[in-house]
Design a protein around this motif. Structure first.
Motif, PDB file in Angstrom:
ATOM      1  N   MET A 338       0.815  -1.199   0.000  1.00  0.00           N
ATOM      2  CA  MET A 338       0.000   0.000   0.000  1.00  0.00           C
ATOM      3  C   MET A 338       0.857   1.261   0.000  1.00  0.00           C
ATOM      4  SD  MET A 338      -3.276   0.688   2.472  1.00  0.00           S
ATOM      5  CE  MET A 338      -3.917  -0.945   2.056  1.00  0.00           C
ATOM      6  N   VAL A 339       0.449   2.237  -0.828  1.00  0.00           N
ATOM      7  CA  VAL A 339       1.180   3.494  -0.964  1.00  0.00           C
ATOM      8  C   VAL A 339       0.237   4.647  -0.640  1.00  0.00           C
ATOM      9  CG1 VAL A 339       2.349   5.046  -2.579  1.00  0.00           C
ATOM     10  CG2 VAL A 339       2.779   2.577  -2.681  1.00  0.00           C
ATOM     11  N   ARG A 340       0.763   5.621   0.105  1.00  0.00           N
ATOM     12  CA  ARG A 340       0.020   6.859   0.361  1.00  0.00           C
ATOM     13  C   ARG A 340       0.789   8.003  -0.291  1.00  0.00           C
ATOM     14  NH1 ARG A 340      -3.037   8.760   5.876  1.00  0.00           N
ATOM     15  NH2 ARG A 340      -3.620  10.873   5.175  1.00  0.00           N
ATOM     16  N   ALA A 341       0.075   8.900  -0.969  1.00  0.00           N
ATOM     17  CA  ALA A 341       0.715   9.966  -1.725  1.00  0.00           C
ATOM     18  C   ALA A 341       0.041  11.296  -1.438  1.00  0.00           C
ATOM     19  CB  ALA A 341       0.672   9.665  -3.222  1.00  0.00           C
ATOM     20  N   SER A 342       0.826  12.353  -1.441  1.00  0.00           N
ATOM     21  CA  SER A 342       0.312  13.689  -1.150  1.00  0.00           C
ATOM     22  C   SER A 342      -0.165  14.367  -2.423  1.00  0.00           C
ATOM     23  CB  SER A 342       1.408  14.536  -0.484  1.00  0.00           C
ATOM     24  OG  SER A 342       2.355  14.949  -1.460  1.00  0.00           O
ATOM     25  N   ALA A 343      -0.767  15.543  -2.241  1.00  0.00           N
ATOM     26  CA  ALA A 343      -1.250  16.331  -3.375  1.00  0.00           C
ATOM     27  C   ALA A 343      -0.131  17.072  -4.079  1.00  0.00           C
ATOM     28  CB  ALA A 343      -2.307  17.327  -2.905  1.00  0.00           C
ATOM     29  N   GLY A 344       1.117  16.944  -3.560  1.00  0.00           N
ATOM     30  CA  GLY A 344       2.231  17.651  -4.166  1.00  0.00           C
ATOM     31  C   GLY A 344       3.267  16.765  -4.818  1.00  0.00           C
ATOM     32  N   GLY A 345       3.012  15.452  -4.878  1.00  0.00           N
ATOM     33  CA  GLY A 345       3.934  14.558  -5.566  1.00  0.00           C
ATOM     34  C   GLY A 345       4.798  13.705  -4.667  1.00  0.00           C
ATOM     35  N   GLU A 346       4.628  13.780  -3.333  1.00  0.00           N
ATOM     36  CA  GLU A 346       5.414  12.949  -2.430  1.00  0.00           C
ATOM     37  C   GLU A 346       4.695  11.620  -2.187  1.00  0.00           C
ATOM     38  OE1 GLU A 346       4.317  16.021  -1.421  1.00  0.00           O
ATOM     39  OE2 GLU A 346       6.109  17.161  -2.026  1.00  0.00           O
ATOM     40  N   VAL A 347       5.426  10.515  -2.323  1.00  0.00           N
ATOM     41  CA  VAL A 347       4.834   9.197  -2.147  1.00  0.00           C
ATOM     42  C   VAL A 347       5.578   8.438  -1.053  1.00  0.00           C
ATOM     43  CG1 VAL A 347       4.068   9.075  -4.544  1.00  0.00           C
ATOM     44  CG2 VAL A 347       6.285   8.136  -3.925  1.00  0.00           C
ATOM     45  N   ARG A 348       4.843   7.554  -0.351  1.00  0.00           N
ATOM     46  CA  ARG A 348       5.439   6.751   0.715  1.00  0.00           C
ATOM     47  C   ARG A 348       4.768   5.394   0.739  1.00  0.00           C
ATOM     48  NH1 ARG A 348       4.390   6.166   6.428  1.00  0.00           N
ATOM     49  NH2 ARG A 348       2.620   7.596   6.196  1.00  0.00           N
ATOM     50  N   ASN A 349       5.554   4.333   0.608  1.00  0.00           N
ATOM     51  CA  ASN A 349       5.039   2.977   0.741  1.00  0.00           C
ATOM     52  C   ASN A 349       4.927   2.679   2.225  1.00  0.00           C
ATOM     53  OD1 ASN A 349       4.736   0.098   0.846  1.00  0.00           O
ATOM     54  ND2 ASN A 349       5.434   0.032  -1.279  1.00  0.00           N
ATOM     55  N   ILE A 350       3.713   2.495   2.713  1.00  0.00           N
ATOM     56  CA  ILE A 350       3.488   2.334   4.150  1.00  0.00           C
ATOM     57  C   ILE A 350       3.446   0.873   4.577  1.00  0.00           C
ATOM     58  CG2 ILE A 350       2.288   4.537   4.347  1.00  0.00           C
ATOM     59  CD1 ILE A 350      -0.338   3.114   4.191  1.00  0.00           C
ATOM     60  N   GLN A 351       3.686  -0.059   3.661  1.00  0.00           N
ATOM     61  CA  GLN A 351       3.638  -1.474   3.991  1.00  0.00           C
ATOM     62  C   GLN A 351       4.934  -2.213   3.720  1.00  0.00           C
ATOM     63  OE1 GLN A 351       0.239  -3.229   1.934  1.00  0.00           O
ATOM     64  NE2 GLN A 351      -0.546  -3.954   3.879  1.00  0.00           N
ATOM     65  N   GLU A 352       5.700  -1.758   2.749  1.00  0.00           N
ATOM     66  CA  GLU A 352       6.782  -2.571   2.214  1.00  0.00           C
ATOM     67  C   GLU A 352       7.807  -2.982   3.255  1.00  0.00           C
ATOM     68  OE1 GLU A 352       9.718  -2.609  -1.678  1.00  0.00           O
ATOM     69  OE2 GLU A 352       9.097  -0.698  -0.800  1.00  0.00           O
ATOM     70  N   SER A 353       8.105  -2.121   4.237  1.00  0.00           N
ATOM     71  CA  SER A 353       9.144  -2.447   5.207  1.00  0.00           C
ATOM     72  C   SER A 353       8.754  -3.612   6.111  1.00  0.00           C
ATOM     73  CB  SER A 353       9.466  -1.216   6.065  1.00  0.00           C
ATOM     74  OG  SER A 353       8.314  -0.788   6.775  1.00  0.00           O
ATOM     75  N   ASN A 354       7.453  -3.842   6.305  1.00  0.00           N
ATOM     76  CA  ASN A 354       7.011  -4.903   7.213  1.00  0.00           C
ATOM     77  C   ASN A 354       6.308  -6.068   6.510  1.00  0.00           C
ATOM     78  OD1 ASN A 354       7.934  -3.514   9.478  1.00  0.00           O
ATOM     79  ND2 ASN A 354       5.983  -2.459   9.775  1.00  0.00           N
ATOM     80  N   VAL A 355       5.642  -5.774   5.411  1.00  0.00           N
ATOM     81  CA  VAL A 355       4.817  -6.803   4.775  1.00  0.00           C
ATOM     82  C   VAL A 355       5.218  -6.954   3.318  1.00  0.00           C
ATOM     83  CG1 VAL A 355       2.471  -7.531   4.195  1.00  0.00           C
ATOM     84  CG2 VAL A 355       2.894  -6.280   6.318  1.00  0.00           C
ATOM     85  N   ALA A 356       5.547  -8.185   2.925  1.00  0.00           N
ATOM     86  CA  ALA A 356       5.830  -8.511   1.533  1.00  0.00           C
ATOM     87  C   ALA A 356       4.573  -9.085   0.900  1.00  0.00           C
ATOM     88  CB  ALA A 356       6.974  -9.515   1.439  1.00  0.00           C
ATOM     89  N   VAL A 357       4.196  -8.568  -0.246  1.00  0.00           N
ATOM     90  CA  VAL A 357       2.982  -9.016  -0.916  1.00  0.00           C
ATOM     91  C   VAL A 357       3.320  -9.462  -2.335  1.00  0.00           C
ATOM     92  CG1 VAL A 357       1.523  -7.463   0.430  1.00  0.00           C
ATOM     93  CG2 VAL A 357       2.432  -6.715  -1.769  1.00  0.00           C
ATOM     94  N   GLY A 358       2.460 -10.274  -2.889  1.00  0.00           N
ATOM     95  CA  GLY A 358       2.596 -10.654  -4.286  1.00  0.00           C
ATOM     96  C   GLY A 358       1.805  -9.716  -5.180  1.00  0.00           C
ATOM     97  N   GLY A 359       2.006  -9.820  -6.459  1.00  0.00           N
ATOM     98  CA  GLY A 359       1.241  -9.015  -7.387  1.00  0.00           C
ATOM     99  C   GLY A 359      -0.194  -9.496  -7.480  1.00  0.00           C
ATOM    100  N   ALA A 360      -1.018  -8.747  -8.172  1.00  0.00           N
ATOM    101  CA  ALA A 360      -2.428  -9.105  -8.337  1.00  0.00           C
ATOM    102  C   ALA A 360      -2.896  -8.619  -9.698  1.00  0.00           C
ATOM    103  CB  ALA A 360      -3.291  -8.503  -7.232  1.00  0.00           C
ATOM    104  N   GLN A 361      -3.939  -9.262 -10.215  1.00  0.00           N
ATOM    105  CA  GLN A 361      -4.485  -8.877 -11.516  1.00  0.00           C
ATOM    106  C   GLN A 361      -5.218  -7.546 -11.432  1.00  0.00           C
ATOM    107  OE1 GLN A 361      -6.920 -12.109 -12.849  1.00  0.00           O
ATOM    108  NE2 GLN A 361      -5.215 -13.552 -12.983  1.00  0.00           N
ATOM    109  N   ARG A 362      -6.020  -7.364 -10.416  1.00  0.00           N
ATOM    110  CA  ARG A 362      -6.750  -6.131 -10.191  1.00  0.00           C
ATOM    111  C   ARG A 362      -7.293  -6.156  -8.769  1.00  0.00           C
ATOM    112  NH1 ARG A 362     -10.107  -4.064 -13.466  1.00  0.00           N
ATOM    113  NH2 ARG A 362     -11.267  -3.024 -11.827  1.00  0.00           N
TER     114      ARG A 362
END
Length: 405
Positions: A338-362
């Motif tokens: 999961m990624v959270r992003a601001s209205a000014g172009g700053e993005v932060r992955n809020i899950q990657e450091s703790n949770v590894a996930v696989g890809g998904a179709q949709r």
């Protein structure tokens, strides 16, 4: 008897990157290896997730979308307004819909086959087709037109909206001639005509006739504005972006004319990408655009004016972008969490450091505020395996012991 069992908690959420024996947090608390059907509160406690109650029955419901009090979804071959008002039938069953609300209250939607708009009770095409075939323009004698060249084009008119124009037909008129326009389609039309030897067309008449004659030079009205414009195409993503309607179709984002969502210019109104577009999410300072492999930031007020900047070297699971309530931030589920992003172009992955996930179709994303908790809930379809999580030692030991018996 002294209880030697260690205490657990408070819980800081899931972590499948650390091995089982390292889930204790150094400054207090624990991670959970997994959390199924539970909610983790801000206090670090665990509570059973509430069950569900059937609110509205359907046979194959999908594409639920809401903006304020208005909500829509598809079921079978029909688009419904919540809870069960049929808006549009005859759709391709199972084709997922995307929605966007314009400032004037119209909700634009597409299922990849049609692009329409609705205010609740019915649906209509988002744009009006250019009249086809184009009319025949000829010249005869018996009028009072000066000799020279004249150009004629027509547009279709419906509910106060106008289509793109047919390509201007030029005709040579003799002295004292008449311009005749024939073969026009049925329905309301605007006819545009140039002045003598002119290259700019002006409105001269609105009519339902299929033929019309100009024996004298008519009064010239407003200049033709829709030459070379076409209706917006259908697509799998629909968004409203600062006065423009944007529709993503495969790997191309089509962009309407400013404040004219029914028109776009095939010569310039599009942005191509190297793969299928999985997200187009406008925010105050620009918009985030992604494929399955990369995520870009396109700043500036107008979509045609900015330069793409890569912000993440990985992409977005289609259908998972959403707004954060009472905030200008947005969320999406990337191919790395999961990624959270601001209205000014700053993005932060809020899950990657703790949770590894696989890809998904949709998938789909929901921002939920209930019982004092604020949660982003992602539902994924077609999740693929990943080798990133840490080995689960308890399960491995249990399997080994079973083999030894």
């Amino acid at each position: 008897m002294v209880n030697d069992l260690p205490s657990l908690g408070p819980f800081a959420g899931m972590n499948n990157r650390l091995p089982d024996h390292r889930l204790r947090i150094a400054d207090g608390g624990d991670y959970l290896r997994n959390a199924i059907n539970v909610d983790i509160t801000d206090a670090g406690t665990i509570q059973r997730r509430k069950g569900s109650t059937l609110t509205q029955a359907g046979s194959a419901c999908h594409s639920l979308w809401a903006d304020g009090p208005a909500a829509y979804y598809a079921d079978g071959d029909t688009l419904y307004k919540w809870p069960r008002t049929a808006v549009r039938s005859g759709l391709l069953p199972g084709a997922r819909c995307s929605f966007a609300k314009a400032p004037d209250g119209w909700v634009y939607w597409s299922n990849g086959v049609v692009l329409e708009r609705t205010k609740g009770a019915s649906s209509e095409p988002a744009g009006i087709a250019v009249p086809n075939p184009a009319p025949s323009v000829t010249a005869t004698v018996g009028g009072a037109l000066p000799a020279g060249y004249y150009q004629v084009a027509i547009t279709a008119v419906m509910d106060g909206r106008e289509s793109g124009a047919t390509w201007p037909a030029q005709v040579a008129v003799p002295q004292g001639g008449v311009v005749q326009v024939t073969g026009m389609p049925a329905g309301l039309k605007n006819i545009y005509m140039s002045s003598l030897n002119g290259d700019v067309l002006f409105h001269v008449v609105t009519t339902t006739f299929t033929s019309y004659a100009f024996p004298v030079m008519p009064s010239l009205g407003a200049q033709l504005q829709t030459l070379g414009l076409s209706p917006m195409p259908a697509g799998h993503i629909v968004r409203w972006d600062k006065g423009r309607l944007v529709v993503a179709q495969a790997n191309v984002a089509y962009i309407s004319e400013p404040y004219a969502p029914g028109w776009f210019s095939p010569g310039r109104g599009y942005l191509p990408f190297p793969g299928r577009i999985t997200m187009y999410r406008p925010v105050d300072g620009g918009r985030y655009i992604a494929t399955h492999d990369k995520t870009w930031w396109l700043p500036s007020g107008d979509v045609e004016a900015g330069q793409l900047v890569e912000v993440l070297p990985y992409g977005v699971v289609e259908g998972t972008d959403a707004t954060v309530e009472n905030s200008t931030d947005v969320l999406w589920f990337s191919t790395r969490g999961m990624v959270r992003a601001s209205a000014g172009g700053e993005v932060r992955n809020i899950q990657e450091s703790n949770v590894a996930v696989g890809g998904a179709q949709r998938g789909a994303m929901l921002w939920r505020e209930q019982d004092g908790m604020r949660q982003a809930v992602a539902a994924l379809l077609g999740v693929s395996d990943t080798l990133a999580p840490a080995r689960t030692y308890i399960a491995a030991d249990a399997a080994r012991e079973g083999e030894m018996l």
